[in-house]
Each structure stands twice: as C-alpha cells, then as structure tokens.
Design an enzyme around this catalytic site. Structure first.
Site, PDB file in Angstrom:
ATOM      1  N   GLY A   1       0.836  -1.206   0.000  1.00 27.52           N
ATOM      2  CA  GLY A   1       0.000   0.000   0.000  1.00 27.52           C
ATOM      3  C   GLY A   1       0.868   1.251   0.000  1.00 27.52           C
ATOM      4  O   GLY A   1       2.095   1.191  -0.036  1.00 27.52           O
TER       5      GLY A   1
ATOM      6  N   GLU B   1      -0.485  -1.732  -7.055  1.00 27.02           N
ATOM      7  CA  GLU B   1      -1.283  -0.653  -7.624  1.00 27.02           C
ATOM      8  C   GLU B   1      -0.430   0.542  -7.967  1.00 27.02           C
ATOM      9  O   GLU B   1      -0.578   1.168  -8.995  1.00 27.02           O
ATOM     10  CB  GLU B   1      -2.263  -0.187  -6.552  1.00 27.02           C
ATOM     11  CG  GLU B   1      -3.660  -0.553  -6.781  1.00 27.02           C
ATOM     12  CD  GLU B   1      -4.473  -0.132  -5.592  1.00 27.02           C
ATOM     13  OE1 GLU B   1      -5.318  -0.932  -5.195  1.00 27.02           O
ATOM     14  OE2 GLU B   1      -4.299   0.973  -5.058  1.00 27.02           O
TER      15      GLU B   1
HETATM   16  O1  0RQ Z   1      -4.381  10.333  11.068  1.00 25.74           O
HETATM   17  O2  0RQ Z   1      -2.423  11.753  10.638  1.00 25.74           O
HETATM   18  O3  0RQ Z   1      -4.644  12.718  11.342  1.00 25.74           O
HETATM   19  O4  0RQ Z   1      -3.276  11.403  12.982  1.00 25.74           O
HETATM   20  O5  0RQ Z   1      -5.337   7.534  10.370  1.00 25.74           O
HETATM   21  O6  0RQ Z   1      -2.769   6.587   9.756  1.00 25.74           O
HETATM   22  O7  0RQ Z   1      -0.901   5.342  10.768  1.00 25.74           O
HETATM   23  O8  0RQ Z   1      -0.414   7.255   9.160  1.00 25.74           O
HETATM   24  O9  0RQ Z   1      -1.335   5.009   8.421  1.00 25.74           O
HETATM   25  O10 0RQ Z   1      -1.270   6.338   6.239  1.00 25.74           O
HETATM   26  O11 0RQ Z   1      -1.119   3.798   6.341  1.00 25.74           O
HETATM   27  O12 0RQ Z   1      -3.251   4.975   6.828  1.00 25.74           O
HETATM   28  C1  0RQ Z   1      -5.994   2.491   6.894  1.00 25.74           C
HETATM   29  C2  0RQ Z   1      -6.094   4.944   6.538  1.00 25.74           C
HETATM   30  C3  0RQ Z   1      -3.965   3.859   7.279  1.00 25.74           C
HETATM   31  C4  0RQ Z   1      -4.757   3.504   4.941  1.00 25.74           C
HETATM   32  C5  0RQ Z   1      -5.220   3.701   6.422  1.00 25.74           C
HETATM   33  C6  0RQ Z   1      -5.386   7.736  11.771  1.00 25.74           C
HETATM   34  C7  0RQ Z   1      -3.992   8.196  12.111  1.00 25.74           C
HETATM   35  C8  0RQ Z   1      -3.682   9.108  10.946  1.00 25.74           C
HETATM   36  C9  0RQ Z   1      -3.372   7.562   8.960  1.00 25.74           C
HETATM   37  P1  0RQ Z   1      -3.617  11.676  11.545  1.00 25.74           P
HETATM   38  P2  0RQ Z   1      -1.265   6.100   9.561  1.00 25.74           P
HETATM   39  P3  0RQ Z   1      -1.664   5.057   6.874  1.00 25.74           P
HETATM   40  C10 0RQ Z   1      -4.236  -0.443  -1.717  1.00 25.74           C
HETATM   41  C11 0RQ Z   1      -3.902   0.301  -0.491  1.00 25.74           C
HETATM   42  C12 0RQ Z   1      -7.232   1.510   2.788  1.00 25.74           C
HETATM   43  C13 0RQ Z   1      -6.844   1.557   1.333  1.00 25.74           C
HETATM   44  C14 0RQ Z   1      -5.666   0.711   1.026  1.00 25.74           C
HETATM   45  C15 0RQ Z   1      -5.904   3.238   3.985  1.00 25.74           C
HETATM   46  C16 0RQ Z   1      -4.344   8.394   9.795  1.00 25.74           C
HETATM   47  O13 0RQ Z   1      -3.851   2.446   4.880  1.00 25.74           O
HETATM   48  O14 0RQ Z   1      -6.607   4.148   3.562  1.00 25.74           O
HETATM   49  O15 0RQ Z   1      -5.287  -0.201   1.725  1.00 25.74           O
HETATM   50  N1  0RQ Z   1      -6.156   1.933   3.668  1.00 25.74           N
HETATM   51  N2  0RQ Z   1      -5.050   1.034  -0.061  1.00 25.74           N
HETATM   52  O16 0RQ Z   1      -3.982   8.850  13.361  1.00 25.74           O
HETATM   53  C17 0RQ Z   1      -8.677   6.558  14.402  1.00 25.74           C
HETATM   54  C18 0RQ Z   1      -7.754   4.419  14.391  1.00 25.74           C
HETATM   55  C19 0RQ Z   1      -6.718   4.917  13.563  1.00 25.74           C
HETATM   56  C20 0RQ Z   1      -6.772   6.256  13.187  1.00 25.74           C
HETATM   57  C21 0RQ Z   1      -5.021   5.323  12.289  1.00 25.74           C
HETATM   58  N3  0RQ Z   1      -7.778   3.154  14.786  1.00 25.74           N
HETATM   59  N4  0RQ Z   1      -8.723   5.268  14.780  1.00 25.74           N
HETATM   60  N5  0RQ Z   1      -7.759   7.076  13.605  1.00 25.74           N
HETATM   61  N6  0RQ Z   1      -5.711   6.460  12.401  1.00 25.74           N
HETATM   62  N7  0RQ Z   1      -5.620   4.362  12.997  1.00 25.74           N
HETATM   63  C22 0RQ Z   1      -3.121  -1.105  -2.398  1.00 25.74           C
HETATM   64  C23 0RQ Z   1      -2.064  -0.337  -3.124  1.00 25.74           C
HETATM   65  O17 0RQ Z   1      -1.325  -0.921  -3.823  1.00 25.74           O
HETATM   66  C24 0RQ Z   1      -1.907   1.121  -2.969  1.00 25.74           C
END
Ligand code: 0RQ
Length: 504
Positions: A269, A294
């Site tokens: 991702g 992707e």
């Molecule tokens: O928010 O920066 O405002 O504090 O979510 O979290 O830890 O930086 O991680 O950027 O990898 O995002 C699932 C959103 C994770 C992403 C998700 C808050 C956290 C922060 C981002 P702030 P991190 P990431 C396809 C790949 C789905 C689509 C996918 C995603 C922000 O990985 O969109 O997989 N995935 N695409 O604070 C509340 C929680 C939280 C939370 C994190 N439990 N509750 N907020 N955050 N955990 C395949 C490809 O090939 C591209």
C-alpha cells in the site's frame, strides 16, 4: 506542441479548458483519469469549479457524479468539493474537504474494490457516462493515445463515455511511450476468457489507448507536472514493522513456501510503513524481486536502480517531488523495469491468485480475531476507502496488515475486541504486524488467534484490558467458537468517545 498532437483531426479540436467544460451539464456522470497523485487532468478541475461558480451566480444548478481511477490529485478533488460540485463520488478518495462532505452527508460516496469499478460501470449501475476527461502524453499519427503516468480506468472511460475531452500534457516525458500495457481482452460473462498473464513482467496488451475520434469533443493542451505524493521518512515504528516483515519472509523461505532470493511478487500500500518495508528489502539478501501492485512509490525506484527489483507492475506512479525528478531524469532506465496497466488488470483477482502475491496493506484497526477495519473511524466516519486492499487481501498468497499498535498519541489501540466496521474478514486476513511483533493467524482457531494477536501485536498498555475481555468472554456458558460479550464488544470505542482514550 505539434509533436504531441500528431493527427490533424485532433489538432482541429484544440481549445481551452473553459470552453471544454461547457460540454458538461448538471447531473452528468463525468469519468476522469487519475490514480493517486498521477495522471489527473490538470486544467479540468479549475475550469469546472469556475463554471460551477458562474452557473450558480446566475441562479443555475451544476453538479456531477464523479468517477475516477482511485484518489486523484488532492488539489483537484478539493476544488470540486469546495464548490459542492460532486453529487456522487466513486470509487476512492483521500482528500479532507471531500471526506468532510461525505461524512456530513452532503456528498454520496460509493466505496468500491478498485478491480470491480470497470465491470460495475459496464453493467450499467452508474448509468450512462456522459463525459470522459482523460490526460494523455500524446495523440499519435493514427489517432491513438499515449497514456500518461497512470492508467487507472482510462481504457473503460474512453470506451463507454458519450463524449471525450483529452488533455495532452507535454510535461510527460516523451519516453513514456512503450511503458504501458493496455489489455483489451476483458468482457462481461459469459464472454470472459482467461487473462494470460503469469509473470509480473508479462505484456499481454498494447502500448496505446484507443478512442473513437467521433466522440472526442475537445483537446486541451497542458504542460504541468503531476502533483507530488507526500512522503514521510521511515520512523522507528515503521522500521520495527518492516523488521518483523523481513524476518517473516526469511521464515517463509526456510519453510519452503517462498523462493529464496526472489520471494513472490510483492504488493504494498501507500505510506511510510510500506516505504520502510521496501527500503528494508534493499538491505536484505534479496535479488530479482518483482512487484505486482497498484502504485509505485519512491522506494521502488531505488530498488530498481540498485537491481534488487527486476520488474514492477502497477497502474500508477505515486512519487514525491524528488521521485518525479529521479524518474524523469532517468526515464530510459525505469521504462524497461516498469509496466503500467489498467487497474482491472493490476488488481485482478485471477492474476493476484495466480501470481501468488504477498499483499501488505495498512489498516485503522484489527480485532482480536483478525477482522480488519480499513475505512471507517469509529465504525461510521469514512477515512479514505477500501481501495485495492480487498483485491489483494482476499486473493493474495499471503495477506498481511501492517500498522502502528496505537494512534492519536497512544489514546487509540489498533487492536480492539471487535471492529465496528469490517472491510477484511478473519477468513482473508492471515498476518497482522505492529511494531511490537507479528501474529501469523494461519491454521489457528479463533480462541488461539485472539491471544496471539494481543500478545504479539497490541500495545502493552492495552494488553491487560484485552485479556480481561477475552477471559470474561471465554468464561461465559454460551462462549461459542468466537467468544464475545456483545454488550462490551465496543467498550474501547465507547471509552474513546466518552473520555478521549480507549484506556478509559
Ligand atoms: O491520522 O495523521 O490525522 O493522525 O489515520 O494513519 O498510521 O499514518 O497510516 O497512512 O497507512 O493509513 C488504513 C487509513 C492507514 C490507509 C489507512 C489515523 C492516524 C492518521 C493515517 P492523523 P497512519 P496510513 C491499496 C492500499 C485503505 C486503502 C488501502 C488506507 C491516519 O492504509 O486508507 O489499503 N487503507 N489502499 O492517526 C482513528 C484508528 C486509527 C486512526 C489510524 N484506529 N482510529 N484514527 N488512524 N488508525 C493497495 C495499493 O497498492 C496502494
């Protein structure tokens, strides 16, 4: 630039974006190019936002249903969301203004597996696609299109739209021609045939996109860089996660489940965790790795340059400013090691299963049994969308979720008793990794999985609460196969809402 528009018919259609968007009417379904930060039409969004403002000022109405590849350049998404120009959005977004409108109920959002988008549009679920707006690098002498830095759903948009607006961007390096593999063999059942792709570097299609010239209503020249993806440097947490993943790969090699050296095609991702894993591969004893993913991020360019990655297949480039410069300056090198394909193919379940892809995606939270929430904070508020994570997770050879064990300065645990929204079920999720460790859930019953997830992956501050929940759930006379206490299953989330922390 005449070398970019080499066909006289198309040269006769050259106009500016303000005139081109006159073709768009209220209620139209508009399908645009763009996948992550690459390939979004540059002139379209500012021109449409301006037209929306002037139509409204004159007392009229104008908003559209917007279909894309995935997320598009965030400035384009923001411009259209700010003027309430988007009635319905699909299939993925990651932009704060749009997200806010979706969560307040002002914008409809349909969150779709990226591999499903084309077939759902062919099936007619989104009605007619009135206008396609597609960025290309050039129009050839015979009226074919040299694709830009992402492919996404462009093949489908050009096929199905009633009218087509082309943006010809002369910033895109000339050398891009030949980097794409556009496969025209997909169809709806019962006409479907096997997709004969069995290696990440196989080419099964053609380098150029096709368009019916009679549908093209405007050609808009542009000369603007793709927007850059933000890139955060790996920190201690992402490096620890990467360390566990690399150790797991060695374990799989030792167990005879992955070839030494080349492993299996990797999918990662977007984000700093994925970047850290890829950076860690450079330091390991791997060579001739392939990626079937992707997006291609900066770290992938480095792996190609060093010879660690032999070939990377994707549907888009998602590079930082430095990454874009590196790519453009060394295009000859990268073009031979990168193939960009339609997202139907980059994410195709048949191919993901056949190649034996190792899927590595981020998550918001997982529950103790391995169900994963990737999309809805607190179960209700959309973050981005499922993107391609479901395509790779359900069909991958090994499906991994990587995340810091806590969010919001330790107030939120990424491991909870029950997830309030499920994107990936316990049947699809095989491995969970945080900075504390890795839980391999394969062949484990729910009661065994839960303790492992807590002990390996949860932050130590939350482990006593999670074990207490499991102790009480398992002690109930009706505990069952997957013990839960429904009244308490969301106690972490309720605690967060009440006190600002899942610790209560
Ligand atoms: O928010 O920066 O405002 O504090 O979510 O979290 O830890 O930086 O991680 O950027 O990898 O995002 C699932 C959103 C994770 C992403 C998700 C808050 C956290 C922060 C981002 P702030 P991190 P990431 C396809 C790949 C789905 C689509 C996918 C995603 C922000 O990985 O969109 O997989 N995935 N695409 O604070 C509340 C929680 C939280 C939370 C994190 N439990 N509750 N907020 N955050 N955990 C395949 C490809 O090939 C591209």
């Amino acid at each position: 630039d005449p070398s970019r528009i080499r066909h006289p018919h198309f040269r006769g259609l050259v106009t500016d974006a303000a005139s081109a968007v006159e073709q768009i009417a209220d209620g139209d379904t508009v399908a645009i190019s763009g996948f992550a930060s690459a390939g979004t039409p540059k002139a379209f969004a500012p021109a449409l936002a301006e037209r929306i403002r002037s139509v409204r000022a004159a007392g009229g109405r104008l908003s559209v249903n917007l279909l894309t590849g995935a997320s598009v350049a965030s400035e384009a998404e923001a411009m259209l969301a700010e003027v309430d120009g988007i009635a319905l959005r699909m299939p993925y977004q990651s932009e704060p203004t749009a997200r806010g409108k979706i969560n307040s109920g002002e914008m409809d959002y349909v969150d779709v597996h990226l591999s499903h988008v084309a077939q759902q549009v062919w099936q007619g679920h989104y009605g007619d696609v009135d206008v396609a707006v597609v960025e290309v690098a050039a129009i050839t002498e015979d009226g074919k299109l040299v694709p830009a830095m992402s492919v996404g759903n462009n093949k489908t948009w050009l096929d199905v739209a009633d009218k087509v607006i082309l943006e010809v961007n002369s910033w895109i390096p000339d050398g891009v021609e030949g980097m794409h593999d556009i496969y025209y063999g997909t169809a709806l059942p019962p006409q479907r045939r096997p997709i004969m792709l069995s290696r990440a570097d196989d080419r099964i299609g053609q380098p150029l996109l096709e368009v019916d010239p009679a549908k093209v209503v405007a050609v808009v020249p542009t000369d603007q860089r793709d927007s850059a993806s933000a890139l955060t440097k790996p920190d201690a947490v992402s490096e620890a996660i990467a360390g566990h993943v690399l150790e797991f790969f060695q374990h799989e090699v030792a167990g005879g489940r992955m070839p030494a050296g080349s492993l299996l095609p990797l999918q990662a991702g977007i984000g700093n965790v994925a970047n850290a894993v890829l950076a860690g591969l450079a330091a390991g004893s791997f060579s001739d790795l392939t990626c079937y993913s992707e997006v291609i991020q900066d770290s992938m360019l480095q792996l190609i340059r060093e010879g660690t990655v032999a070939h990377a297949s994707a549907t888009a480039l998602a590079l930082s400013e430095d990454g874009l410069t590196e790519l453009v300056d060394n295009f000859e090198l990268y073009r031979d090691h990168i193939t960009l394909r339609p997202q139907e193919i980059s994410n195709h379940p048949e191919i993901v299963r056949r190649l034996g892809i190792v899927g590595m995606n981020g998550m918001l939270e997982a529950d103790v049994y391995g169900n994963v929430n990737s999309t809805h904070v607190g179960g209700t508020r959309i973050m981005n969308g499922i993107g391609g994570s479901g395509d790779f997770t359900r069909n991958g050879y090994v499906s991994m979720f990587l995340s810091p064990s806590t969010a919001k300065n330790g107030a939120v645990s990424a491991i909870v008793p029950m997830v309030p929204h499920v994107d990936h079920t316990e049947h699809d999720v095989q491995v969970i990794v945080t900075e504390h460790g890795l839980a391999d859930l394969r062949a484990l019953s729910p009661r065994k999985r839960s303790r492992l997830v807590v002990d390996r992956c949860a932050d130590p501050a939350f482990r006593p609460l999670l074990h207490d929940y499991l102790d009480r759930a398992e002690a109930r006379p009706d505990a069952g196969n997957t013990p839960h206490i429904l009244e308490d299953a969301f106690s972490f989330h309720a605690g967060l809402a009440a006190t600002g922390s899942m610790l209560g």
